[in-house]
Design a protein around this motif. Structure first.
Motif, PDB file in Angstrom:
ATOM      1  N   THR A 192       0.823  -1.228   0.000  1.00  0.00           N
ATOM      2  CA  THR A 192       0.000   0.000   0.000  1.00  0.00           C
ATOM      3  C   THR A 192       0.846   1.262   0.000  1.00  0.00           C
ATOM      4  O   THR A 192       0.449   2.283   0.559  1.00  0.00           O
ATOM      5  N   MET A 193       1.999   1.229  -0.640  1.00  0.00           N
ATOM      6  CA  MET A 193       2.821   2.428  -0.713  1.00  0.00           C
ATOM      7  C   MET A 193       2.331   3.333  -1.832  1.00  0.00           C
ATOM      8  O   MET A 193       1.927   2.858  -2.908  1.00  0.00           O
ATOM      9  N   ILE A 194       2.362   4.638  -1.576  1.00  0.00           N
ATOM     10  CA  ILE A 194       1.927   5.601  -2.594  1.00  0.00           C
ATOM     11  C   ILE A 194       3.123   6.303  -3.243  1.00  0.00           C
ATOM     12  O   ILE A 194       2.937   7.018  -4.239  1.00  0.00           O
ATOM     13  N   ALA A 195       4.332   6.108  -2.713  1.00  0.00           N
ATOM     14  CA  ALA A 195       5.535   6.694  -3.295  1.00  0.00           C
ATOM     15  C   ALA A 195       6.736   5.855  -2.888  1.00  0.00           C
ATOM     16  O   ALA A 195       6.774   5.325  -1.774  1.00  0.00           O
ATOM     17  N   PRO A 196       7.739   5.704  -3.763  1.00  0.00           N
ATOM     18  CA  PRO A 196       8.939   4.949  -3.391  1.00  0.00           C
ATOM     19  C   PRO A 196       9.814   5.753  -2.440  1.00  0.00           C
ATOM     20  O   PRO A 196       9.771   6.982  -2.412  1.00  0.00           O
ATOM     21  N   LEU A 197      10.613   5.048  -1.655  1.00  0.00           N
ATOM     22  CA  LEU A 197      11.528   5.683  -0.704  1.00  0.00           C
ATOM     23  C   LEU A 197      12.923   5.761  -1.322  1.00  0.00           C
ATOM     24  O   LEU A 197      13.403   4.776  -1.894  1.00  0.00           O
ATOM     25  N   PRO A 198      13.607   6.906  -1.208  1.00  0.00           N
ATOM     26  CA  PRO A 198      14.969   6.998  -1.752  1.00  0.00           C
ATOM     27  C   PRO A 198      15.952   6.195  -0.902  1.00  0.00           C
ATOM     28  O   PRO A 198      15.834   6.140   0.319  1.00  0.00           O
ATOM     29  N   CYS A 199      16.915   5.572  -1.568  1.00  0.00           N
ATOM     30  CA  CYS A 199      17.969   4.863  -0.829  1.00  0.00           C
ATOM     31  C   CYS A 199      18.730   5.852   0.041  1.00  0.00           C
ATOM     32  O   CYS A 199      19.062   6.959  -0.395  1.00  0.00           O
ATOM     33  N   GLN A 200      19.018   5.449   1.300  1.00  0.00           N
ATOM     34  CA  GLN A 200      19.723   6.342   2.209  1.00  0.00           C
ATOM     35  C   GLN A 200      21.207   6.429   1.863  1.00  0.00           C
ATOM     36  O   GLN A 200      21.726   5.666   1.046  1.00  0.00           O
ATOM     37  N   LYS A 201      21.866   7.343   2.509  1.00  0.00           N
ATOM     38  CA  LYS A 201      23.314   7.496   2.345  1.00  0.00           C
ATOM     39  C   LYS A 201      24.022   6.221   2.783  1.00  0.00           C
ATOM     40  O   LYS A 201      23.651   5.608   3.776  1.00  0.00           O
ATOM     41  N   ASP A 202      25.030   5.826   2.013  1.00  0.00           N
ATOM     42  CA  ASP A 202      25.835   4.625   2.257  1.00  0.00           C
ATOM     43  C   ASP A 202      25.036   3.340   2.041  1.00  0.00           C
ATOM     44  O   ASP A 202      25.396   2.272   2.545  1.00  0.00           O
ATOM     45  N   PHE A 203      23.928   3.438   1.307  1.00  0.00           N
ATOM     46  CA  PHE A 203      23.175   2.272   0.826  1.00  0.00           C
ATOM     47  C   PHE A 203      22.977   2.448  -0.677  1.00  0.00           C
ATOM     48  O   PHE A 203      23.102   3.557  -1.209  1.00  0.00           O
ATOM     49  N   TYR A 204      22.640   1.353  -1.339  1.00  0.00           N
ATOM     50  CA  TYR A 204      22.372   1.471  -2.776  1.00  0.00           C
ATOM     51  C   TYR A 204      21.229   0.524  -3.173  1.00  0.00           C
ATOM     52  O   TYR A 204      20.983  -0.493  -2.529  1.00  0.00           O
ATOM     53  N   CYS A 205      20.528   0.931  -4.223  1.00  0.00           N
ATOM     54  CA  CYS A 205      19.409   0.157  -4.779  1.00  0.00           C
ATOM     55  C   CYS A 205      19.720  -0.048  -6.251  1.00  0.00           C
ATOM     56  O   CYS A 205      19.444   0.826  -7.089  1.00  0.00           O
ATOM     57  N   PRO A 206      20.305  -1.178  -6.586  1.00  0.00           N
ATOM     58  CA  PRO A 206      20.915  -1.328  -7.918  1.00  0.00           C
ATOM     59  C   PRO A 206      19.939  -1.457  -9.073  1.00  0.00           C
ATOM     60  O   PRO A 206      20.291  -1.158 -10.204  1.00  0.00           O
ATOM     61  N   SER A 207      18.713  -1.900  -8.825  1.00  0.00           N
ATOM     62  CA  SER A 207      17.797  -2.155  -9.942  1.00  0.00           C
ATOM     63  C   SER A 207      16.377  -1.808  -9.532  1.00  0.00           C
ATOM     64  O   SER A 207      16.080  -1.560  -8.363  1.00  0.00           O
ATOM     65  N   SER A 208      15.488  -1.794 -10.505  1.00  0.00           N
ATOM     66  CA  SER A 208      14.084  -1.529 -10.217  1.00  0.00           C
ATOM     67  C   SER A 208      13.472  -2.709  -9.466  1.00  0.00           C
ATOM     68  O   SER A 208      13.891  -3.850  -9.621  1.00  0.00           O
ATOM     69  N   GLY A 209      12.486  -2.399  -8.637  1.00  0.00           N
ATOM     70  CA  GLY A 209      11.833  -3.450  -7.859  1.00  0.00           C
ATOM     71  C   GLY A 209      12.570  -3.818  -6.584  1.00  0.00           C
ATOM     72  O   GLY A 209      12.346  -4.888  -6.021  1.00  0.00           O
TER      73      GLY A 209
END
Length: 288
Positions: A192-209
């Motif tokens: 039930t999320m209405i917006a994605p959360l940005p990756c925090q500092k010193d973390f990474y989100c390499p791909s969609s999903g």
């Protein structure tokens, strides 16, 4: 004393008949005004209504007809209903319909359907419309479709409930019929999320999903919304120290090998020189 002459028998009979007639008329009038008195007035059944009864029989109340004129109870037409005795036909409300006449109730459109506001007489299934994608119709009687809320989506027609957006996806708008996948650099950890959360500092989100952000390894870091980690200054310091140590070790090994080789050459040269010196002839003095 003069006696009163007796009333003739004919007059007595006439008076008795007149009195009896007055009694009957009075009783008829009083009972005719009572709607529960069936011998004169009758209630129209559910699914019907009284038609012009008050003008035909002034003794019956509205909604009741003279029992001798039952045809004055007319059937409700298709698209109308009357649930009561002594009632009137009513149009089926929005979200219902009735294809048959003489009906005490209307039929519900049912879950997944809603009432068609463009229909005047609701006498067929055309009075009901199918809930389209992006909407749902949860009740048996729906006057209008319900739009899916933010964080939910309705991917099919005739839905009776809204579906929550799944982790790794988000639904930013109302009336969504599909989920939006979290882009790279963002993550969606719950439903039930209405917006994605940005990756925090010193973390990474390499791909969609991405559902959960991935922490950077030691000596690496990242800025918010990063798709990968990059080396930080400490990494280069450590690498520099390691390179210097490696070079020092290489130089030490080379110098040691060179010294060993030089010693070997020196020993070889001495052996060659000693071979060139002649040994003395005669007895060798061995001492006392």
């Amino acid at each position: 004393m003069k006696l009163v002459e007796p009333i003739p028998q004919q007059i007595q009979m006439a008076l008795i008949l007149l009195l009896l007639l007055v009694t009957i008329v009075t009783s008829s009038v009083s009972t005719a005004t009572d709607p529960n008195f069936l011998p004169l007035c009758i209630s129209c059944h559910p699914g019907t209504q009284a038609y012009n009864c008050t003008s035909l029989n002034t003794h019956c109340e509205p909604g009741y007809c003279e029992i001798t004129s039952p045809t004055n109870c007319t059937s409700c037409k298709a698209g109308y209903y009357n649930p009561q005795y002594n009632g009137t036909c009513k149009a089926c409300p929005l979200g219902t319909y009735q294809p048959y006449p003489r009906s005490p109730t209307c039929l519900d459109c049912g879950p997944g359907l809603y009432g068609n506001t463009k229909v005047k007489v609701r006498d067929s299934t055309q009075s009901c419309l199918v809930c389209q994608k992006g909407y749902y119709c949860p009740q048996t009687i729906n006057t209008e479709p319900t739009p899916c809320r933010k964080g939910y989506f309705c991917p099919e027609i005739r839905l009776t409930y809204e579906k929550p957006c799944q982790p790794a996806f988000y639904c930013p708008h109302e009336r969504s019929f599909e989920q939006a996948i979290c882009p790279a650099g963002y993550y969606c950890p719950s439903a039930t999320m209405i917006a994605p959360l940005p990756c925090q500092k010193d973390f990474y989100c390499p791909s969609s999903g991405t559902i959960n952000p991935i922490p950077c390894m030691a000596l690496f870091g990242s800025e918010p919304n990063a798709k990968k980690c990059t080396p930080n200054p400490a990494f280069y310091i450590v690498i520099s120290i390691a390179v210097v140590n490696i070079i020092a070790i290489i130089i030490f090994i080379w110098m040691r090998a060179a010294r060993k080789k030089s010693n070997q050459k020196e020993d070889q040269r001495r052996d060659e020189i000693s071979k060139l010196i002649p040994e003395p002839e005669g007895p060798t003095y061995m001492g006392l």
